[in-house]
Design an enzyme around this catalytic site. Structure first.
Site, PDB file in Angstrom:
ATOM      1  N   GLY A 182     -28.670  12.502  20.441  1.00  9.99           N
ATOM      2  CA  GLY A 182     -27.925  13.636  19.901  1.00  9.99           C
ATOM      3  C   GLY A 182     -28.533  14.086  18.593  1.00  9.99           C
ATOM      4  O   GLY A 182     -29.381  13.394  18.011  1.00  9.99           O
ATOM      5  N   GLN A 229     -28.735  17.630  10.215  1.00  8.19           N
ATOM      6  CA  GLN A 229     -29.992  16.869  10.312  1.00  8.19           C
ATOM      7  C   GLN A 229     -31.222  17.779  10.331  1.00  8.19           C
ATOM      8  O   GLN A 229     -32.338  17.292  10.121  1.00  8.19           O
ATOM      9  CB  GLN A 229     -29.993  15.994  11.571  1.00  8.19           C
ATOM     10  CG  GLN A 229     -28.979  14.861  11.514  1.00  8.19           C
ATOM     11  CD  GLN A 229     -29.075  13.994  12.754  1.00  8.19           C
ATOM     12  OE1 GLN A 229     -28.484  14.304  13.775  1.00  8.19           O
ATOM     13  NE2 GLN A 229     -29.833  12.920  12.671  1.00  8.19           N
ATOM     14  N   CYS A 251     -30.069   6.172  13.796  1.00  8.28           N
ATOM     15  CA  CYS A 251     -29.951   7.601  13.499  1.00  8.28           C
ATOM     16  C   CYS A 251     -31.326   8.123  13.117  1.00  8.28           C
ATOM     17  O   CYS A 251     -32.040   7.471  12.355  1.00  8.28           O
ATOM     18  CB  CYS A 251     -28.963   7.796  12.352  1.00  8.28           C
ATOM     19  SG  CYS A 251     -28.771   9.513  11.880  1.00  8.28           S
ATOM     20  N   LEU A 252     -31.677   9.287  13.641  1.00  5.76           N
ATOM     21  CA  LEU A 252     -32.973   9.883  13.305  1.00  5.76           C
ATOM     22  C   LEU A 252     -33.083  10.183  11.810  1.00  5.76           C
ATOM     23  O   LEU A 252     -34.183  10.296  11.284  1.00  5.76           O
ATOM     24  CB  LEU A 252     -33.182  11.183  14.100  1.00  5.76           C
ATOM     25  CG  LEU A 252     -33.385  11.017  15.606  1.00  5.76           C
ATOM     26  CD1 LEU A 252     -33.329  12.374  16.299  1.00  5.76           C
ATOM     27  CD2 LEU A 252     -34.697  10.320  15.920  1.00  5.76           C
ATOM     28  N   HIS A 254     -20.604   9.644  16.479  1.00  8.36           N
ATOM     29  CA  HIS A 254     -21.737   9.673  15.549  1.00  8.36           C
ATOM     30  C   HIS A 254     -22.057  11.106  15.110  1.00  8.36           C
ATOM     31  O   HIS A 254     -22.211  11.388  13.916  1.00  8.36           O
ATOM     32  CB  HIS A 254     -22.944   9.015  16.230  1.00  8.36           C
ATOM     33  CG  HIS A 254     -24.187   8.968  15.389  1.00  8.36           C
ATOM     34  ND1 HIS A 254     -24.683   7.800  14.868  1.00  8.36           N
ATOM     35  CD2 HIS A 254     -25.039   9.948  14.980  1.00  8.36           C
ATOM     36  CE1 HIS A 254     -25.780   8.070  14.171  1.00  8.36           C
ATOM     37  NE2 HIS A 254     -26.017   9.368  14.233  1.00  8.36           N
ATOM     38  N   GLU A 255     -22.144  12.017  16.074  1.00  4.67           N
ATOM     39  CA  GLU A 255     -22.536  13.395  15.728  1.00  4.67           C
ATOM     40  C   GLU A 255     -21.441  14.109  14.940  1.00  4.67           C
ATOM     41  O   GLU A 255     -21.728  14.867  14.020  1.00  4.67           O
ATOM     42  CB  GLU A 255     -22.890  14.196  16.988  1.00  4.67           C
ATOM     43  CG  GLU A 255     -24.037  13.645  17.823  1.00  4.67           C
ATOM     44  CD  GLU A 255     -25.281  13.268  17.035  1.00  4.67           C
ATOM     45  OE1 GLU A 255     -25.551  13.873  15.975  1.00  4.67           O
ATOM     46  OE2 GLU A 255     -25.979  12.339  17.470  1.00  4.67           O
ATOM     47  N   HIS A 303     -21.596  13.182  11.416  1.00 10.86           N
ATOM     48  CA  HIS A 303     -22.642  13.913  10.688  1.00 10.86           C
ATOM     49  C   HIS A 303     -22.075  15.213  10.099  1.00 10.86           C
ATOM     50  O   HIS A 303     -22.447  15.614   9.005  1.00 10.86           O
ATOM     51  CB  HIS A 303     -23.789  14.293  11.633  1.00 10.86           C
ATOM     52  CG  HIS A 303     -24.895  13.286  11.707  1.00 10.86           C
ATOM     53  ND1 HIS A 303     -25.638  12.906  10.611  1.00 10.86           N
ATOM     54  CD2 HIS A 303     -25.415  12.593  12.755  1.00 10.86           C
ATOM     55  CE1 HIS A 303     -26.562  12.013  10.996  1.00 10.86           C
ATOM     56  NE2 HIS A 303     -26.441  11.804  12.284  1.00 10.86           N
TER      57      HIS A 303
HETATM   58 NI    NI Z   1     -27.553  10.520  13.487  1.00  8.62          NI
END
Ligand code: NI
Length: 165
Positions: free
Chosen positions: A46, A51, A91-92, A133-134, A137
Site C-alpha cells: 500500500g 508518502q 513501511c516504505l 497502516h495506510e 499514515h
Molecule cells: Ni507505510
C-alpha cells in the site's frame, strides 16, 4: 507511468494530518495513478499520499496475490475493528526496518473510491493490517510510533522489500 520519490523519516510531511479530498479533479486522478505506479515499482502492499509528499487523505492498496486489484481509498475512515494480534510490519517510509505492532483482525472502512462513490470495505488478515497502516499514515502516524516494545524494531538485511506498505 510515473514513479514518485518516496518520503522517508524524518520528513515532516509524514507527521502531518492529511486533509480531506473535496472532490475529484484531473490532478487527483493523476496523483492516484502515479501512486499506483509507485506502489508497484517499490513492491509495496500500500501507499498513502503523504508518502509521496501530498498531505491529502488518499491511499492505495494492492495485496500480493495474483489478480488482486488495486484498491483506491479517498477520505477513508475506520468504522469498526475487532480482534487483536501482534504482527511484524514494515513501511516504505521507514526503509530497512521491521517492527512488531498490535493490529486488529477485522477492519471495516468507509471511504470513497476513484469515482468518488461511497464504498464500504471489510478486510481480514493482511488487508486489515494494510487498511490500518495506510489510514494511520493519513493521521501522521507511523508503525514505529506504536511498537509493542522498542526492542521489537530490527534492522533488515539489504534485500527483502516484499511486504512494505
Ligand atoms: Ni507505510
Amino acid at each position: 507511468m510515473a514513479v514518485i520519490h518516496i518520503r522517508t523519516v524524518p520528513d515532516p510531511v509524514l507527521k502531518q494530518k492529511a486533509k480531506k479530498v473535496p472532490g475529484m479533479d484531473p490532478s487527483i486522478r493523476k496523483l492516484i495513478s502515479n501512486m499506483i505506479d509507485t506502489m508497484y515499482e517499490y513492491n509495496g502492499v500500500g501507499l498513502a499520499a503523504p508518502q509521496v509528499g501530498v498531505s491529502l487523505r488518499i491511499a492505495v492498496i494492492r495485496l500480493p496475490e495474483e489478480d488482486a486489484e488495486e484498491i483506491v481509498l479517498i477520505n477513508p475512515e475506520i468504522i469498526k475493528k475487532t480482534g487483536e494480534r501482534e504482527i511484524e510490519e514494515r513501511c516504505l517510509s521507514v526503509p530497512g526496518y521491521e517492527g512488531i505492532v498490535k493490529r486488529a483482525l477485522h477492519v471495516t472502512v468507509k471511504a470513497r473510491d476513484e469515482n468518488f462513490k461511497e464504498i464500504r470495505l471489510k478486510g481480514d488478515g493482511l488487508l486489515a493490517q494494510a487498511l490500518e497502516h495506510e489510514i494511520e499514515h493519513l493521521q501522521g502516524i507511523l508503525f514505529v510510533d506504536h511498537l509493542v516494545s522498542p526492542d521489537s524494531l530490527i534492522k533488515l538485511p539489504p534485500a527483502g522489500t516484499e511486504t512494505e506498505t
